[in-house]
Design an enzyme around this catalytic site. Structure first.
Site, PDB file in Angstrom:
ATOM      1  N   ASP A 120      34.881  52.549  48.538  1.00  0.00           N
ATOM      2  CA  ASP A 120      35.087  51.363  47.716  1.00  0.00           C
ATOM      3  C   ASP A 120      35.602  50.256  48.639  1.00  0.00           C
ATOM      4  O   ASP A 120      36.556  50.462  49.388  1.00  0.00           O
ATOM      5  CB  ASP A 120      36.125  51.707  46.631  1.00  0.00           C
ATOM      6  CG  ASP A 120      36.445  50.561  45.708  1.00  0.00           C
ATOM      7  OD1 ASP A 120      36.146  49.394  46.057  1.00  0.00           O
ATOM      8  OD2 ASP A 120      37.011  50.810  44.638  1.00  0.00           O
ATOM      9  N   ILE A 121      34.975  49.095  48.598  1.00  0.00           N
ATOM     10  CA  ILE A 121      35.343  48.006  49.503  1.00  0.00           C
ATOM     11  C   ILE A 121      36.827  47.642  49.392  1.00  0.00           C
ATOM     12  O   ILE A 121      37.452  47.252  50.372  1.00  0.00           O
ATOM     13  CB  ILE A 121      34.455  46.750  49.240  1.00  0.00           C
ATOM     14  CG1 ILE A 121      34.695  45.674  50.322  1.00  0.00           C
ATOM     15  CG2 ILE A 121      34.709  46.179  47.860  1.00  0.00           C
ATOM     16  CD1 ILE A 121      34.184  46.013  51.669  1.00  0.00           C
ATOM     17  N   ASN A 154      32.170  34.865  42.500  1.00  0.00           N
ATOM     18  CA  ASN A 154      31.576  33.960  41.518  1.00  0.00           C
ATOM     19  C   ASN A 154      31.577  32.554  42.115  1.00  0.00           C
ATOM     20  O   ASN A 154      32.540  32.188  42.793  1.00  0.00           O
ATOM     21  CB  ASN A 154      32.401  33.998  40.231  1.00  0.00           C
ATOM     22  CG  ASN A 154      31.703  33.308  39.079  1.00  0.00           C
ATOM     23  OD1 ASN A 154      31.507  32.091  39.109  1.00  0.00           O
ATOM     24  ND2 ASN A 154      31.340  34.057  38.065  1.00  0.00           N
ATOM     25  N   GLY A 160      31.708  43.053  38.440  1.00  0.00           N
ATOM     26  CA  GLY A 160      31.283  43.854  39.593  1.00  0.00           C
ATOM     27  C   GLY A 160      32.315  43.853  40.706  1.00  0.00           C
ATOM     28  O   GLY A 160      33.524  44.011  40.471  1.00  0.00           O
ATOM     29  N   ASP A 181      33.480  41.422  42.490  1.00  0.00           N
ATOM     30  CA  ASP A 181      34.447  40.336  42.350  1.00  0.00           C
ATOM     31  C   ASP A 181      35.622  40.780  41.478  1.00  0.00           C
ATOM     32  O   ASP A 181      36.794  40.583  41.832  1.00  0.00           O
ATOM     33  CB  ASP A 181      33.759  39.119  41.747  1.00  0.00           C
ATOM     34  CG  ASP A 181      34.630  37.862  41.795  1.00  0.00           C
ATOM     35  OD1 ASP A 181      35.259  37.632  42.850  1.00  0.00           O
ATOM     36  OD2 ASP A 181      34.677  37.134  40.804  1.00  0.00           O
ATOM     37  N   GLY A 185      24.326  44.267  43.338  1.00  0.00           N
ATOM     38  CA  GLY A 185      24.832  44.767  42.065  1.00  0.00           C
ATOM     39  C   GLY A 185      24.251  43.984  40.901  1.00  0.00           C
ATOM     40  O   GLY A 185      23.047  44.003  40.643  1.00  0.00           O
ATOM     41  N   VAL A 186      25.120  43.244  40.215  1.00  0.00           N
ATOM     42  CA  VAL A 186      24.680  42.491  39.032  1.00  0.00           C
ATOM     43  C   VAL A 186      23.690  41.385  39.382  1.00  0.00           C
ATOM     44  O   VAL A 186      22.917  40.944  38.528  1.00  0.00           O
ATOM     45  CB  VAL A 186      25.894  41.901  38.279  1.00  0.00           C
ATOM     46  CG1 VAL A 186      26.754  43.002  37.713  1.00  0.00           C
ATOM     47  CG2 VAL A 186      26.718  40.987  39.186  1.00  0.00           C
ATOM     48  N   TYR A 187      23.669  40.940  40.658  1.00  0.00           N
ATOM     49  CA  TYR A 187      22.730  39.883  41.050  1.00  0.00           C
ATOM     50  C   TYR A 187      21.323  40.418  41.286  1.00  0.00           C
ATOM     51  O   TYR A 187      20.372  39.655  41.404  1.00  0.00           O
ATOM     52  CB  TYR A 187      23.228  39.156  42.305  1.00  0.00           C
ATOM     53  CG  TYR A 187      24.306  38.121  42.034  1.00  0.00           C
ATOM     54  CD1 TYR A 187      24.912  38.009  40.786  1.00  0.00           C
ATOM     55  CD2 TYR A 187      24.723  37.245  43.028  1.00  0.00           C
ATOM     56  CE1 TYR A 187      25.903  37.060  40.543  1.00  0.00           C
ATOM     57  CE2 TYR A 187      25.710  36.298  42.796  1.00  0.00           C
ATOM     58  CZ  TYR A 187      26.298  36.216  41.550  1.00  0.00           C
ATOM     59  OH  TYR A 187      27.274  35.267  41.312  1.00  0.00           O
TER      60      TYR A 187
END
Length: 367
Positions: free
Chosen positions: A9-10, A23, A31, A33, A119-121
């Protein structure tokens, strides 16, 4: 090593700078962020982020890292994937380039990235990985910094479909050959002679049969029988000296070049300078200095292979170099087969090779 790929995990990675896929507006997104805000301390980070204001796609700004195990958070805004025709790739290149340059401006010794925008993008993971590796490679050729690519799990880490298919086919093909020959014929020189004799007899019988039927013999029909593990042939190993008529003391006084000696001969022959070689090998400068100063240096396998990749050695020359460090290659090793796949196909991009090694759960090259 200057570049590494880890499964983590980052927000749990220790580095001078942690990169956040932010964002564009100073609000808590979703996500990565959201995870970064939560780990750093949402109120403190949001207040710092609001002082920056909006961030344009591809740009990078920084704040303190607060409760993260880092000095800074570098916020970069990735592209939302539409169809690839709206500048998405160019923006992602800029995310990595600007984040790395920002880390250099901040005198960071290490930086950790997630796989930005996947991810979400919705950016395609295989293309995103290639862009990340390209920009990291380009940066490290002119900078000394530890760069970490943190992926949550291997399922989210994708190589191109063609590369995966080619590697898996190569591994399956060579593993199957090794297993079948070992199980059926055994191993060692005697077994190989027996196989060759059986093969020659079979060829003769078939030729006699063809002659009797009046069919012409096709000179290209038969190929030489491949040895077990052809990609690691005995001919590739360094030739041992003729020791007949010599005492043991005489033999030991005239040993061949060490790994270190042969390595620097190959570097001289390549025309590259030391800095170029150790950077292309993903080797830390301090480690390289130790190698240069110690004639008896014994490298790890992944380090020795990294130099072979940097020097773009062919298979026989690489095996010769490794043998001088008492390192062998085996056709039953997935690591060895992956390396032989890339060398056989003359692909010497260590970042691409390391991505493949990570994908298949193998140690990556360098030190």
């Amino acid at each position: 090593m200057p570049f590494s790929i880890i499964r983590n995990d980052i927000t749990k990675v220790k580095a001078d700078a942690i990169v956040n896929t932010a964002n564009p507006k100073p609000v808590i997104g979703i996500g990565t962020d959201s995870a970064v805000y939560k780990a750093a301390g949402a109120e403190l980070l949001l207040e710092a982020r609001q002082k920056i204001g909006n961030i344009a796609p591809g740009h990078a700004e920084h704040t303190d890292a607060f409760q993260l195990n880092a000095k800074y958070i570098i916020h970069t805004v990735g592209p939302a994937w539409i169809d690839g025709g709206h500048g998405e790739r160019e923006i992602l290149h800029a995310c990595y380039e600007n984040s790395l340059n920002k880390a250099a401006e901040l005198s960071c010794e290490s930086i950790a990235f997630p796989l930005i925008a996947t991810g979400v993008y919705g950016f395609p993971k295989d293309e995103a990985l290639q862009i990340a590796l390209y920009e990291i490679n380009r940066f490290l050729l002119s900078h000394d910094m530890k760069v970490i690519l943190a992926v949550f799990d291997r399922k989210s880490f994708e190589l191109s479909g063609k590369l995966v298919g080619d590697i898996e086919e190569y591994i399956d093909e060579h593993s199957a050959k090794e297993i079948s020959k070992t199980e059926y014929c055994g191993a060692g020189p005697y077994a190989r002679r027996m196989r060759s004799a059986e093969y020659a007899e079979q060829k003769k019988m078939t030729a006699d049969s063809d002659d009797a039927s009046g069919e012409a013999d096709d000179e290209n029909e038969w190929e030489e029988m491949p040895e077990t593990g052809a990609v690691f042939s005995e001919a590739a190993a360094p030739a041992l000296p003729d020791v007949s008529g010599r005492s043991l003391d005489e033999i030991l006084e005239n040993t061949g070049d060490t790994f270190q000696q042969r390595l620097f001969q190959l570097i001289d022959e390549s025309g590259m300078d030391d800095v170029t070689v150790y950077k292309k090998a993903n080797i830390d400068r301090k480690v390289f200095s130790r190698i240069r100063c110690r004639q008896d240096y014994k490298p790890k396998k992944k380090t020795a292979v990294a130099f072979a990749i940097a020097l773009q050695l062919d298979m026989p020359t690489m095996l010769d170099l490794l043998a001088r460090a008492e390192i062998a290659f085996s056709p039953s090793s997935k690591f060895d087969l992956i390396i032989s796949y890339f060398i056989t196909n003359k692909i010497y991009d260590i970042f691409e090779i390391n991505a493949a090694l990570f994908k298949y759960g193998q140690p990556i090259l360098g030190e």
